[in-house]
Design a protein around this motif. Structure first.
Motif, mmCIF file in Angstrom:
data_model
loop_
_atom_site.group_PDB
_atom_site.id
_atom_site.type_symbol
_atom_site.label_atom_id
_atom_site.label_comp_id
_atom_site.label_asym_id
_atom_site.label_seq_id
_atom_site.Cartn_x
_atom_site.Cartn_y
_atom_site.Cartn_z
ATOM 1 N N ILE A 28 0.955 -1.282 0.065
ATOM 2 C CA ILE A 28 0.069 -0.033 -0.039
ATOM 3 C C ILE A 28 1.034 1.262 0.109
ATOM 4 O O ILE A 28 1.764 1.508 0.785
ATOM 5 N N MET A 29 0.588 2.100 -0.998
ATOM 6 C CA MET A 29 1.423 3.226 -1.131
ATOM 7 C C MET A 29 0.863 4.569 -0.479
ATOM 8 O O MET A 29 -0.098 4.906 -0.978
ATOM 9 N N GLN A 30 1.587 5.061 0.297
ATOM 10 C CA GLN A 30 1.029 6.508 1.144
ATOM 11 C C GLN A 30 1.652 7.527 0.345
ATOM 12 O O GLN A 30 2.842 7.660 -0.127
ATOM 13 N N HIS A 31 0.739 8.605 0.086
ATOM 14 C CA HIS A 31 1.240 9.755 -0.832
ATOM 15 C C HIS A 31 0.785 11.159 -0.505
ATOM 16 O O HIS A 31 -0.695 11.173 -0.069
ATOM 17 N N ALA A 32 1.291 12.132 -0.376
ATOM 18 C CA ALA A 32 0.724 13.402 -0.128
ATOM 19 C C ALA A 32 0.624 14.349 -1.558
ATOM 20 O O ALA A 32 1.661 14.623 -2.010
ATOM 21 N N PRO A 33 -0.593 14.327 -1.938
ATOM 22 C CA PRO A 33 -0.719 14.961 -3.473
ATOM 23 C C PRO A 33 -0.094 16.287 -3.565
ATOM 24 O O PRO A 33 0.466 16.788 -4.731
ATOM 25 N N LYS A 34 0.011 17.273 -2.571
ATOM 26 C CA LYS A 34 0.577 18.475 -2.485
ATOM 27 C C LYS A 34 1.902 18.836 -2.105
ATOM 28 O O LYS A 34 2.394 19.801 -2.389
ATOM 29 N N ARG A 35 2.583 17.643 -1.753
ATOM 30 C CA ARG A 35 3.994 17.632 -1.643
ATOM 31 C C ARG A 35 4.789 17.600 -2.804
ATOM 32 O O ARG A 35 4.789 16.650 -3.551
ATOM 33 N N LEU A 36 5.714 18.686 -3.000
ATOM 34 C CA LEU A 36 6.171 18.740 -4.263
ATOM 35 C C LEU A 36 7.836 18.355 -4.126
ATOM 36 O O LEU A 36 8.372 18.065 -5.212
ATOM 37 N N GLU A 37 8.310 18.665 -2.828
ATOM 38 C CA GLU A 37 9.854 18.186 -2.445
ATOM 39 C C GLU A 37 9.869 17.163 -1.357
ATOM 40 O O GLU A 37 9.085 17.196 -0.599
ATOM 41 N N TYR A 38 10.935 16.692 -1.361
ATOM 42 C CA TYR A 38 11.139 15.737 -0.246
ATOM 43 C C TYR A 38 11.314 16.436 1.224
ATOM 44 O O TYR A 38 12.030 17.623 1.086
ATOM 45 N N ASP A 39 10.705 15.933 2.168
ATOM 46 C CA ASP A 39 10.551 16.320 3.246
ATOM 47 C C ASP A 39 11.820 16.841 3.832
ATOM 48 O O ASP A 39 12.888 16.081 4.320
ATOM 49 N N GLY A 40 12.252 18.165 4.152
ATOM 50 C CA GLY A 40 13.437 18.781 4.825
ATOM 51 C C GLY A 40 14.219 19.069 3.658
ATOM 52 O O GLY A 40 15.708 19.426 4.163
ATOM 53 N N PHE A 41 14.126 18.915 2.500
ATOM 54 C CA PHE A 41 15.105 19.013 1.488
ATOM 55 C C PHE A 41 14.713 19.655 0.249
ATOM 56 O O PHE A 41 14.468 19.216 -0.761
ATOM 57 N N PRO A 42 14.619 21.112 0.604
ATOM 58 C CA PRO A 42 14.283 21.949 -0.583
ATOM 59 C C PRO A 42 15.050 21.795 -1.949
ATOM 60 O O PRO A 42 16.275 21.640 -1.600
ATOM 61 N N GLY A 43 14.396 21.792 -3.006
ATOM 62 C CA GLY A 43 15.210 21.419 -4.122
ATOM 63 C C GLY A 43 15.300 20.214 -4.701
ATOM 64 O O GLY A 43 15.907 19.855 -5.816
ATOM 65 N N TYR A 44 14.931 19.289 -3.620
ATOM 66 C CA TYR A 44 14.840 18.040 -4.052
ATOM 67 C C TYR A 44 13.495 17.521 -4.498
ATOM 68 O O TYR A 44 12.743 17.409 -3.712
ATOM 69 N N LYS A 45 13.333 17.453 -5.818
ATOM 70 C CA LYS A 45 11.944 17.383 -6.525
ATOM 71 C C LYS A 45 11.483 15.867 -6.038
ATOM 72 O O LYS A 45 12.064 14.958 -6.299
ATOM 73 N N LEU A 46 10.121 16.062 -5.535
ATOM 74 C CA LEU A 46 9.517 14.406 -5.266
ATOM 75 C C LEU A 46 9.458 13.831 -6.643
ATOM 76 O O LEU A 46 8.787 14.211 -7.572
ATOM 77 N N HIS A 47 9.832 12.616 -6.814
ATOM 78 C CA HIS A 47 9.466 11.789 -7.743
ATOM 79 C C HIS A 47 8.108 11.305 -8.138
ATOM 80 O O HIS A 47 7.276 11.508 -7.067
ATOM 81 N N SER A 48 7.700 11.295 -9.054
ATOM 82 C CA SER A 48 6.105 11.243 -9.263
ATOM 83 C C SER A 48 5.718 9.700 -8.759
ATOM 84 O O SER A 48 6.412 8.824 -8.606
ATOM 85 N N LEU A 49 4.371 9.943 -8.362
ATOM 86 C CA LEU A 49 3.595 8.581 -7.758
ATOM 87 C C LEU A 49 4.009 7.515 -8.775
ATOM 88 O O LEU A 49 4.097 6.365 -8.166
ATOM 89 N N LYS A 50 3.620 7.434 -10.017
ATOM 90 C CA LYS A 50 3.831 6.454 -10.704
ATOM 91 C C LYS A 50 5.414 6.011 -10.860
ATOM 92 O O LYS A 50 5.448 4.861 -10.869
ATOM 93 N N GLU A 51 6.368 6.727 -10.878
ATOM 94 C CA GLU A 51 7.765 6.456 -10.884
ATOM 95 C C GLU A 51 7.934 5.663 -9.601
ATOM 96 O O GLU A 51 8.702 4.439 -9.395
ATOM 97 N N GLN A 52 7.247 6.043 -8.439
ATOM 98 C CA GLN A 52 7.737 5.450 -7.157
ATOM 99 C C GLN A 52 6.846 3.931 -7.143
ATOM 100 O O GLN A 52 7.377 3.242 -6.534
ATOM 101 N N ILE A 53 5.831 4.110 -7.551
ATOM 102 C CA ILE A 53 4.956 2.621 -7.830
ATOM 103 C C ILE A 53 5.850 1.797 -8.574
ATOM 104 O O ILE A 53 6.079 0.643 -8.315
ATOM 105 N N ASN A 54 6.463 2.111 -9.604
ATOM 106 C CA ASN A 54 7.124 1.360 -10.801
ATOM 107 C C ASN A 54 8.341 0.678 -9.715
ATOM 108 O O ASN A 54 8.741 -0.327 -9.934
ATOM 109 N N ALA A 55 8.976 1.592 -9.140
ATOM 110 C CA ALA A 55 10.288 1.123 -8.307
ATOM 111 C C ALA A 55 10.103 0.218 -7.244
ATOM 112 O O ALA A 55 10.672 -0.910 -7.329
#
Length: 357
Positions: free
Chosen positions: A271-298
């Motif tokens: 089961i994959m938990q996701h925050a749709p409005k989160r754009l960057e990794y928590d605590g790391f500005p500039g590190y863009k969150l990989h897309s949900l589909k990319e993470q599901i695939n991984a």
């Protein structure tokens, strides 16, 4: 109220309640079998109800400005704690001087101290000496056990024949543990035996009987400790399902948790938990969150298993935005999406029950 494992506790969360760095306090406010939480410390929300601040639902846990204010109020209500619990989860797990000052106040009150941080209080000479003088215990939950108490991977996980579900996520501090507990309780309400496999300090603090702490375990033994927790739960409890709490995310630059959970826990579904409005990794500005589909695939490539559903973290969303967001995720991924914190887990439990052999 159900009797707690260790008794009453005051939770310290100064400056972090209702933020990602307060996630340990949030977990304890929402649910714990280890403590009866009698209050939270955060001066920003002093005078408010912790549940109202966190989830918009009162829970009768007051928030206090300081240790002194909490002591005064809890003395008047004859509700003084036995434990002072660090509810902070800051990056790197370090305590501020202000926080350590509050720990000293708690010890002087005769309260035991539990901490899940990497900054071990029992190694602080002044704090350890004060604890000894006051007859108090310090439990550093994240302290790694001695090597002779750790387990190496054996392959015994292959004997576990109950349904194994892992709640992974697209980032850290995302609500994976909360979702895992909601699922455990949902299965139990449905008349099934479910066990939580904790992989972090907060799950232990919430009373998860079968736990290991992934991010402080010696690497060689991480897989073995995950396997041992699952196998022990299966042997001792004969559950219909075990829910494995995820850590970090596969693609988080600082907290790439999840690899060992997939490899050693060998979940049947994810089961994959996701925050749709989160754009960057928590605590790391500039590190863009990989897309949900990319993470599901991984996850699916690494595990060879199916991501069966998405659970939504509604941070930064209004109530009116939640269902349309779930519908958009389903349209994008083809997977059912649920906000189990806002709307309950009945629909998701029905879907998952069908997978029990």
């Amino acid at each position: 109220m159900k009797k707690s494992i260790d008794g009453k506790a005051l939770v310290y969360c100064e400056g972090a309640f209702n933020t990602p760095n307060g996630k340990t306090a949030h977990g304890l406010v929402r649910f714990t079998e280890r403590y009866e939480v009698v209050g939270v410390i955060d001066s920003k929300y002093a005078g408010k109800d912790a549940g109202e601040v966190l989830d918009g639902k009162t829970c009768e846990i007051p928030i206090f400005r300081s240790v002194a204010a909490a002591t005064k109020a809890l003395t008047e209500t004859k509700n003084l704690p036995k434990y002072f619990v660090i509810g902070l989860a800051p990056d790197g797990g370090r305590l501020t001087a202000l926080a350590k000052s509050s720990v000293k106040e708690a010890l002087e009150m005769g309260w035991n101290v539990d901490s899940g941080l990497h900054d071990f209080l029992s190694k602080d000479k002044a704090i350890a000496r004060l604890a000894d003088e006051c007859g108090c215990k310090i439990r550093d939950v994240r302290m790694t056990p001695e090597r002779d108490k750790l387990h190496f991977f054996t392959g015994e996980i292959e004997k576990v024949d109950c349904l194994k579900l892992a709640v992974l996520g697209t980032d850290s501090a995302l609500g994976k543990r909360t979702t895992a507990w909601i699922l455990v309780h949902g299965f139990r309400r449905a008349g099934l035996k479910a066990e939580m496999i904790g992989t972090g300090q907060t799950a232990w603090m919430q009373g998860a009987k079968y736990s290991m702490i992934l991010d402080s375990c010696i690497n060689d033994f991480v897989s073995g400790e995950i396997e041992h927790a699952i196998v022990s739960a299966w042997k001792n409890e004969n559950p219909d399902v075990v829910i494995i709490e995820g850590q970090g995310s596969l693609m988080n630059p600082a907290y790439p948790g999840g690899f060992e959970i997939l490899a050693a826990g060998r979940p049947d579904y994810v089961i994959m938990q996701h925050a749709p409005k989160r754009l960057e990794y928590d605590g790391f500005p500039g590190y863009k969150l990989h897309s949900l589909k990319e993470q599901i695939n991984a996850v699916e490539v690494i595990s060879g298993k199916e991501v069966i559903a998405i659970t939504v973290n509604h941070e930064l969303m209004t109530e009116e935005e939640i269902l349309p967001s779930c519908e958009a995720i389903t349209k994008e991924t083809g997977l059912p999406a649920f906000d189990v914190l806002a709307h309950g887990a009945d629909e998701l439990i029905s879907l998952l029950k069908a997978k029990i052999k």
